[in-house]
Motif scaffolding. Structure first.
Motif, PDB file in Angstrom:
ATOM      1  N   LYS A 403       0.835  -1.197   0.000  1.00 53.92           N
ATOM      2  CA  LYS A 403       0.000   0.000   0.000  1.00 53.92           C
ATOM      3  C   LYS A 403       0.878   1.258   0.000  1.00 53.92           C
ATOM      4  O   LYS A 403       1.929   1.279   0.625  1.00 53.92           O
ATOM      5  CB  LYS A 403      -0.922  -0.007   1.224  1.00 53.92           C
ATOM      6  N   ILE A 404       0.404   2.288  -0.711  1.00 52.61           N
ATOM      7  CA  ILE A 404       1.166   3.535  -0.816  1.00 52.61           C
ATOM      8  C   ILE A 404       1.228   4.221   0.543  1.00 52.61           C
ATOM      9  O   ILE A 404       0.217   4.332   1.243  1.00 52.61           O
ATOM     10  CB  ILE A 404       0.527   4.479  -1.857  1.00 52.61           C
ATOM     11  N   VAL A 405       2.413   4.631   0.946  1.00 52.90           N
ATOM     12  CA  VAL A 405       2.613   5.355   2.195  1.00 52.90           C
ATOM     13  C   VAL A 405       2.451   6.848   1.924  1.00 52.90           C
ATOM     14  O   VAL A 405       3.176   7.437   1.115  1.00 52.90           O
ATOM     15  CB  VAL A 405       4.009   5.061   2.781  1.00 52.90           C
ATOM     16  N   LYS A 406       1.489   7.485   2.612  1.00 51.54           N
ATOM     17  CA  LYS A 406       1.220   8.912   2.407  1.00 51.54           C
ATOM     18  C   LYS A 406       1.722   9.772   3.554  1.00 51.54           C
ATOM     19  O   LYS A 406       1.755  10.992   3.427  1.00 51.54           O
ATOM     20  CB  LYS A 406      -0.290   9.118   2.244  1.00 51.54           C
ATOM     21  N   SER A 407       2.095   9.151   4.666  1.00 47.08           N
ATOM     22  CA  SER A 407       2.526   9.922   5.828  1.00 47.08           C
ATOM     23  C   SER A 407       3.572   9.139   6.605  1.00 47.08           C
ATOM     24  O   SER A 407       3.515   7.913   6.672  1.00 47.08           O
ATOM     25  CB  SER A 407       1.322  10.236   6.730  1.00 47.08           C
ATOM     26  N   ALA A 408       4.504   9.868   7.213  1.00 41.43           N
ATOM     27  CA  ALA A 408       5.531   9.220   8.032  1.00 41.43           C
ATOM     28  C   ALA A 408       4.917   8.544   9.257  1.00 41.43           C
ATOM     29  O   ALA A 408       5.472   7.620   9.816  1.00 41.43           O
ATOM     30  CB  ALA A 408       6.579  10.244   8.486  1.00 41.43           C
ATOM     31  N   LYS A 409       3.727   8.985   9.643  1.00 46.06           N
ATOM     32  CA  LYS A 409       3.065   8.394  10.809  1.00 46.06           C
ATOM     33  C   LYS A 409       2.575   6.984  10.531  1.00 46.06           C
ATOM     34  O   LYS A 409       2.238   6.255  11.456  1.00 46.06           O
ATOM     35  CB  LYS A 409       1.895   9.278  11.247  1.00 46.06           C
ATOM     36  N   GLU A 410       2.495   6.583   9.264  1.00 43.10           N
ATOM     37  CA  GLU A 410       2.055   5.235   8.926  1.00 43.10           C
ATOM     38  C   GLU A 410       3.155   4.191   9.135  1.00 43.10           C
ATOM     39  O   GLU A 410       2.893   3.001   9.085  1.00 43.10           O
ATOM     40  CB  GLU A 410       1.579   5.183   7.476  1.00 43.10           C
ATOM     41  N   CYS A 411       4.378   4.653   9.349  1.00 45.92           N
ATOM     42  CA  CYS A 411       5.519   3.734   9.458  1.00 45.92           C
ATOM     43  C   CYS A 411       6.017   3.689  10.906  1.00 45.92           C
ATOM     44  O   CYS A 411       5.943   4.679  11.634  1.00 45.92           O
ATOM     45  CB  CYS A 411       6.673   4.159   8.540  1.00 45.92           C
ATOM     46  N   THR A 412       6.524   2.546  11.265  1.00 48.73           N
ATOM     47  CA  THR A 412       7.153   2.354  12.570  1.00 48.73           C
ATOM     48  C   THR A 412       8.508   1.698  12.360  1.00 48.73           C
ATOM     49  O   THR A 412       8.708   0.970  11.375  1.00 48.73           O
ATOM     50  CB  THR A 412       6.291   1.468  13.485  1.00 48.73           C
ATOM     51  N   PRO A 413       9.459   1.918  13.286  1.00 45.46           N
ATOM     52  CA  PRO A 413      10.776   1.272  13.139  1.00 45.46           C
ATOM     53  C   PRO A 413      10.630  -0.241  13.007  1.00 45.46           C
ATOM     54  O   PRO A 413       9.892  -0.872  13.735  1.00 45.46           O
ATOM     55  CB  PRO A 413      11.496   1.658  14.445  1.00 45.46           C
ATOM     56  N   GLY A 414      11.361  -0.791  12.053  1.00 42.34           N
ATOM     57  CA  GLY A 414      11.287  -2.220  11.772  1.00 42.34           C
ATOM     58  C   GLY A 414      10.456  -2.551  10.550  1.00 42.34           C
ATOM     59  O   GLY A 414      10.545  -3.638  10.015  1.00 42.34           O
ATOM     60  N   ASP A 415       9.619  -1.573  10.093  1.00 40.03           N
ATOM     61  CA  ASP A 415       8.835  -1.818   8.877  1.00 40.03           C
ATOM     62  C   ASP A 415       9.751  -1.930   7.663  1.00 40.03           C
ATOM     63  O   ASP A 415      10.778  -1.251   7.560  1.00 40.03           O
ATOM     64  CB  ASP A 415       7.844  -0.668   8.632  1.00 40.03           C
ATOM     65  N   VAL A 416       9.389  -2.804   6.743  1.00 39.64           N
ATOM     66  CA  VAL A 416      10.122  -2.964   5.484  1.00 39.64           C
ATOM     67  C   VAL A 416       9.366  -2.196   4.399  1.00 39.64           C
ATOM     68  O   VAL A 416       8.181  -2.459   4.163  1.00 39.64           O
ATOM     69  CB  VAL A 416      10.267  -4.449   5.106  1.00 39.64           C
ATOM     70  N   LEU A 417      10.028  -1.232   3.762  1.00 37.18           N
ATOM     71  CA  LEU A 417       9.404  -0.384   2.752  1.00 37.18           C
ATOM     72  C   LEU A 417       9.977  -0.694   1.374  1.00 37.18           C
ATOM     73  O   LEU A 417      11.130  -1.107   1.234  1.00 37.18           O
ATOM     74  CB  LEU A 417       9.643   1.102   3.072  1.00 37.18           C
ATOM     75  N   GLU A 418       9.159  -0.480   0.339  1.00 34.61           N
ATOM     76  CA  GLU A 418       9.604  -0.616  -1.047  1.00 34.61           C
ATOM     77  C   GLU A 418       9.516   0.767  -1.696  1.00 34.61           C
ATOM     78  O   GLU A 418       8.461   1.413  -1.662  1.00 34.61           O
ATOM     79  CB  GLU A 418       8.716  -1.606  -1.787  1.00 34.61           C
ATOM     80  N   THR A 419      10.615   1.225  -2.244  1.00 35.26           N
ATOM     81  CA  THR A 419      10.663   2.537  -2.902  1.00 35.26           C
ATOM     82  C   THR A 419      10.804   2.329  -4.407  1.00 35.26           C
ATOM     83  O   THR A 419      11.743   1.672  -4.856  1.00 35.26           O
ATOM     84  CB  THR A 419      11.845   3.365  -2.377  1.00 35.26           C
TER      85      THR A 419
END
Length: 436
Positions: A403-419
């Motif tokens: 899912k598209i991340v629209k805010s830094a608040k949606e992420c927490t340390p340890g999350d794996v993101l795809e750019t």
């Protein structure tokens, strides 16, 4: 009252002794249970022999194995693999003795080891039958075994070689697995074996939530001491223990009651260590296999999403071009029709409409210019809506779990993101975050 012959007490007892020796001049075989035994410094063995019926005492007598007959003990151990002990039933060849002071006793000249073997086997069989009849025999084996058996409660003598081998084997495992071992000291031979085991089992049970598995180790002891592990009380305590019990008491040819009721029995303490290491390795392989399966599924899903996104982008771009073309064609047709209409009107009305035509031409020109500018604005806006156009300008698209991340608040340390970039994608892990 007429008195017959009068005996002194010693004369009477000596007469009884002489009578017994005459009546029982030859040795005879007697079946009895050992209620107690002890050795003195001279090598003599003193026993208390009893007969019971339904746990009720029916007879008791003293027995002695003099040091000169000590070979009886070694012969018995050589055949049975065990030493004489309390609770053991024996068939003994005895001479009857009667002493005026010490009373009746039996001099033991020989012990039939085959009878004792049979008695011990009968005892063990009776214990196992009773445990099975009461529903205890399979209870510990029915417990679920933990997938990661790392926290171990160990019942063993701290000085037993088997315990040291067990610890070394765990610590030197080739996979680097770590185990937490807590020792609960017990006697693994002698009359206090059962008492110390039951006490240690109660202590571990009170702290059952702190452990995954209970391990019982012996190793290095005499084969003759295995009968301490054939107790009904101890067998029931192990069978009903709330944790899976692993037994490695170091024997090759005999199975004790503890072996029969435990979750799993192994021949040696090092074999128990191997069993635990193998369970850890199996779980490690399962987790790694699951990781590979999940990774493949995610990569396949992302590839499908990438193809879908590319197709949607191309479709949107084509529709934008078609819409712009339709607007341009419609505008050209309208402009031509207006010009044609104006021309005919001018021809019909002559100079009267010359001024009007000029004004109308200026107005139309201004209107067409405004529409053209609007169309160009729409075209640019449509182009901006194309995700790949945005990516080509240096922007990126960040996704978490697809899912598209629209805010830094949606992420927490340890999350794996795809750019995603215009020419590929990268994967990263969130370590810190900061809000503006």
């Amino acid at each position: 009252m007429e008195r017959g012959v009068v005996f002194s007490l010693s004369e009477l007892l000596e007469t009884i002794g002489e009578t017994l020796e005459v009546c029982f001049a030859a040795p005879l075989w007697v079946v009895a249970e050992i209620a107690d035994l002890r050795f003195d410094q001279s090598g003599h063995c003193y026993l208390e022999l009893v007969e019971k019926q339904n746990q009720e005492l029916r007879a008791r007598v003293r027995g002695t194995i003099w040091a000169s007959f000590s070979s009886v003990l070694s012969s018995f151990s050589a055949v049975t693999g065990r030493t004489l002990a309390k609770g053991m039933e024996i068939l003994a060849l005895v001479r009857i003795r009667f002493h005026p002071v010490y009373g009746l006793s039996l001099d033991i000249r020989d012990i039939d080891p085959q009878y004792s073997l049979g008695a011990m086997m009968r005892h063990k069989k009776e214990v196992l039958s009773r445990l099975a009849r009461e529903g205890y025999l399979e209870r510990n084996r029915s417990l679920p075994f933990p997938p990661v058996p790392q926290r171990l409660a160990v019942l063993s003598s701290p000085h037993a070689a088997g315990f040291g081998d067990f610890l070394a084997h765990l610590q030197e495992n080739p996979y680097g697995f770590r185990f937490q071992v807590e020792l609960f000291p017990v006697f693994v031979q002698g009359e206090e074996t059962e008492l110390t085991f039951l006490s240690a089992l109660e202590e571990v049970q009170r702290r059952a939530k702190d452990f995954d598995v209970l391990v019982i180790l012996r190793g290095g002891g005499a084969q003759s001491d295995l009968h301490w592990f054939d107790s009904y009380t101890l067998g029931k305590a192990v069978a009903t223990f709330p944790l899976p019990v692993l037994v490695g008491i170091g024997h090759q040819r005999d199975e004790t009651v503890l072996d029969a009721v435990a979750y799993h029995s192994l021949k040696t303490p090092t074999a128990v260590a191997d069993f635990l290491i193998e369970r850890m390795r199996a779980f490690d392989e399962l987790v790694f296999g699951s990781y590979l399966t999940l990774k493949g599924a995610v990569e396949h899903l992302l590839q499908d999403q990438k193809i879908t996104l590319t197709m949607l982008s191309a479709h949107l771009e084509q529709r934008s071009r078609n819409a712009l073309k339709d607007v341009q064609e419609t505008t050209m047709q309208l402009r031509w029709r207006l010009k044609e209409c104006a021309r005919r009107t001018l021809e019909k009305n002559g100079n009267a409409f010359s001024g009007i035509w000029q004004k109308l031409g200026g107005a139309l020109k201004a209107t067409f210019s405004a529409h053209t500018a609007s169309l160009e604005h729409i075209t640019r806006a449509v182009a901006l809506l194309d995700p790949y156009s945005t990516l080509r300008r240096g922007y990126t698209l960040t996704l978490r779990q697809g899912k598209i991340v629209k805010s830094a608040k949606e992420c927490t340390p340890g999350d794996v993101l795809e750019t995603r970039f215009c020419d590929g994608w990268i994967q990263s892990e969130v370590t810190t975050r900061e809000f503006f």
